[in-house]
Each structure stands twice: as C-alpha cells, then as structure tokens.
Design a protein around this motif. Structure first.
Motif, short mmCIF file in Angstrom:
data_model
loop_
_atom_site.label_atom_id
_atom_site.label_comp_id
_atom_site.label_asym_id
_atom_site.label_seq_id
_atom_site.Cartn_x
_atom_site.Cartn_y
_atom_site.Cartn_z
N GLU A 176 -4.76 8.73 2.69
CA GLU A 176 -6.02 8.14 2.24
C GLU A 176 -7.14 9.18 2.28
O GLU A 176 -7.33 9.89 3.26
CB GLU A 176 -6.39 6.96 3.16
CG GLU A 176 -7.39 6.03 2.55
CD GLU A 176 -7.53 4.74 3.33
OE1 GLU A 176 -8.67 4.34 3.55
OE2 GLU A 176 -6.50 4.16 3.71
N LEU B 267 -0.71 15.00 -3.33
CA LEU B 267 0.51 14.22 -3.18
C LEU B 267 1.47 15.02 -2.32
O LEU B 267 1.65 16.21 -2.53
CB LEU B 267 1.16 13.96 -4.54
CG LEU B 267 0.52 12.89 -5.40
CD1 LEU B 267 1.19 12.85 -6.76
CD2 LEU B 267 0.62 11.53 -4.73
N ASP C 34 2.05 8.51 8.61
CA ASP C 34 2.83 8.40 7.37
C ASP C 34 4.17 9.11 7.43
O ASP C 34 4.83 9.29 6.41
CB ASP C 34 2.02 8.93 6.19
CG ASP C 34 1.71 10.42 6.28
OD1 ASP C 34 1.98 11.02 7.33
OD2 ASP C 34 1.21 10.98 5.30
N TYR D 275 6.52 10.20 -3.46
CA TYR D 275 5.42 11.00 -2.92
C TYR D 275 4.30 10.05 -2.55
O TYR D 275 4.18 8.97 -3.13
CB TYR D 275 4.94 12.03 -3.95
CG TYR D 275 5.92 13.14 -4.15
CD1 TYR D 275 5.72 14.37 -3.55
CD2 TYR D 275 7.07 12.96 -4.92
CE1 TYR D 275 6.64 15.40 -3.71
CE2 TYR D 275 8.00 13.98 -5.08
CZ TYR D 275 7.77 15.19 -4.48
OH TYR D 275 8.67 16.20 -4.63
N THR D 276 3.51 10.46 -1.61
CA THR D 276 2.39 9.60 -1.19
C THR D 276 1.15 10.44 -1.05
O THR D 276 1.20 11.67 -1.05
CB THR D 276 2.73 8.86 0.13
OG1 THR D 276 1.72 7.90 0.39
CG2 THR D 276 2.84 9.82 1.29
N ARG D 277 0.06 9.79 -0.92
CA ARG D 277 -1.23 10.45 -0.76
C ARG D 277 -1.87 9.88 0.50
O ARG D 277 -2.00 8.67 0.62
CB ARG D 277 -2.07 10.15 -1.99
CG ARG D 277 -3.44 10.76 -1.97
CD ARG D 277 -4.15 10.52 -3.29
NE ARG D 277 -3.58 11.43 -4.28
CZ ARG D 277 -3.24 11.08 -5.51
NH1 ARG D 277 -3.40 9.87 -5.94
NH2 ARG D 277 -2.72 11.97 -6.34
N LYS E 204 4.61 1.85 1.68
CA LYS E 204 5.72 2.46 0.95
C LYS E 204 6.28 3.65 1.72
O LYS E 204 7.49 3.84 1.82
CB LYS E 204 5.28 2.89 -0.44
CG LYS E 204 5.02 1.76 -1.40
CD LYS E 204 4.52 2.30 -2.73
CE LYS E 204 4.01 1.16 -3.61
NZ LYS E 204 3.37 1.66 -4.82
N ALA E 205 5.38 4.47 2.25
CA ALA E 205 5.81 5.64 3.03
C ALA E 205 6.60 5.19 4.26
O ALA E 205 7.64 5.79 4.58
CB ALA E 205 4.60 6.48 3.45
N THR F 153 0.83 -1.20 0.00
CA THR F 153 0.00 0.00 0.00
C THR F 153 0.88 1.26 0.00
O THR F 153 2.07 1.20 0.30
CB THR F 153 -0.91 0.05 1.24
OG1 THR F 153 -0.09 0.23 2.40
CG2 THR F 153 -1.76 -1.21 1.37
N ASN F 154 0.25 2.40 -0.30
CA ASN F 154 0.98 3.68 -0.24
C ASN F 154 1.55 3.92 1.15
O ASN F 154 2.67 4.42 1.29
CB ASN F 154 0.06 4.84 -0.63
CG ASN F 154 -0.16 4.92 -2.12
OD1 ASN F 154 0.59 4.34 -2.90
ND2 ASN F 154 -1.21 5.62 -2.51
#
Length: 140
Positions: A104, A109, A50, A100-102, A6-7, A2-3
């Motif tokens: 939820e 970003l 995050d 970069y992440t978002r 990854k973060a 998941t994002n």
C-alpha cells in the motif's frame, strides 16, 4: 479481496510447497521476523505483512536452495530469486511467477514471496566473531 488478502492466500500456497520440499529432504526451518510474531500474536499473518519469513541453519539453507532450484525447474509457477546456491547473497526468495502485489502506497509491483534466510553458528571467540563480521553479507 484486497491485494494483501491475495498475497496472504498465495503465500500460504507457497509455504505448503516449500514445506513439502523440506519434508521430502529432511530440512528443518523456523518461522522468523514478522511471520513468527504473526504466528504467536495473531495466529496468522501480521495484518499488514505481505510475506512469510523463514530461517534455517546454513547447511539446511544450502540443501533447500538446491532442492527448490530443482523444484522450480519442474514447476513453472514458482521461482527462486537467486537460482544457484553458489551465488553471493545474504538470503533468497521463493516466489510466485504469476502473482505480483503492491505494498500500500508503493508504486512498485513485487512478487508474492517467502523470504529465506540462512543462520550461521559461530563460536564465542574473537577470531570467529571477526570472521563472521567480515563474511556476514555472504551467505555461501
């Protein structure tokens, strides 16, 4: 992956880099906010957090920002949000240039980053308390 996973992975890499700079320059930092709660309660990140949060005394903060600025000039995969310790800001961010992440539910970003906050020590007297109140939004 998941994002958020990854973060977390990239944040661990960022913290290893930041920690090595702190060791090289004899800088002491402390986990703070969600990172401190996560370390104590989860032995890791808070599952929905995050980023890493660290704090350090202002003298060490200024040394760290200078050292990280030099580090970032040699390592193009990271950057400081504020690249000069002389800027007026209340904190800084050591971030990845590549990932970069978002969060939820958010359309924005944002870079995977470590939040870096200075701590001021003030005397318990009216003059110093008032001065801190006036300057609390200025890190430098």
């Amino acid at each position: 992956m998941t994002n958020l996973e990854k973060a977390h992975r990239i944040n661990r890499i960022l913290m290893r880099k930041l920690h090595s700079v702190c060791e090289e320059y004899g800088i002491t930092y402390y986990y703070d906010s969600g990172s401190l709660i996560g370390a104590v309660r989860h032995k890791d990140f808070i599952p929905w957090d995050d980023d890493f949060d660290i704090s350090l005394l202002k003298e060490d903060y200024l040394k760290l920002i200078t050292a990280l600025d030099d580090f970032c000039k040699k390592n193009k995969d990271v950057y400081l949000f504020y690249s000069s310790p002389q800027r007026y800001h209340t904190c800084n961010f050591f971030a990845s240039t590549r990932i970069y992440t978002r969060t939820e539910g958010s359309p924005m970003l944002v870079p995977v980053k470590v939040d870096i906050r200075p701590l001021n020590c003030i005397n318990n007297n009216e003059r110093d308390i008032q001065e801190n109140f006036i300057l609390r939004d200025v890190a430098n």
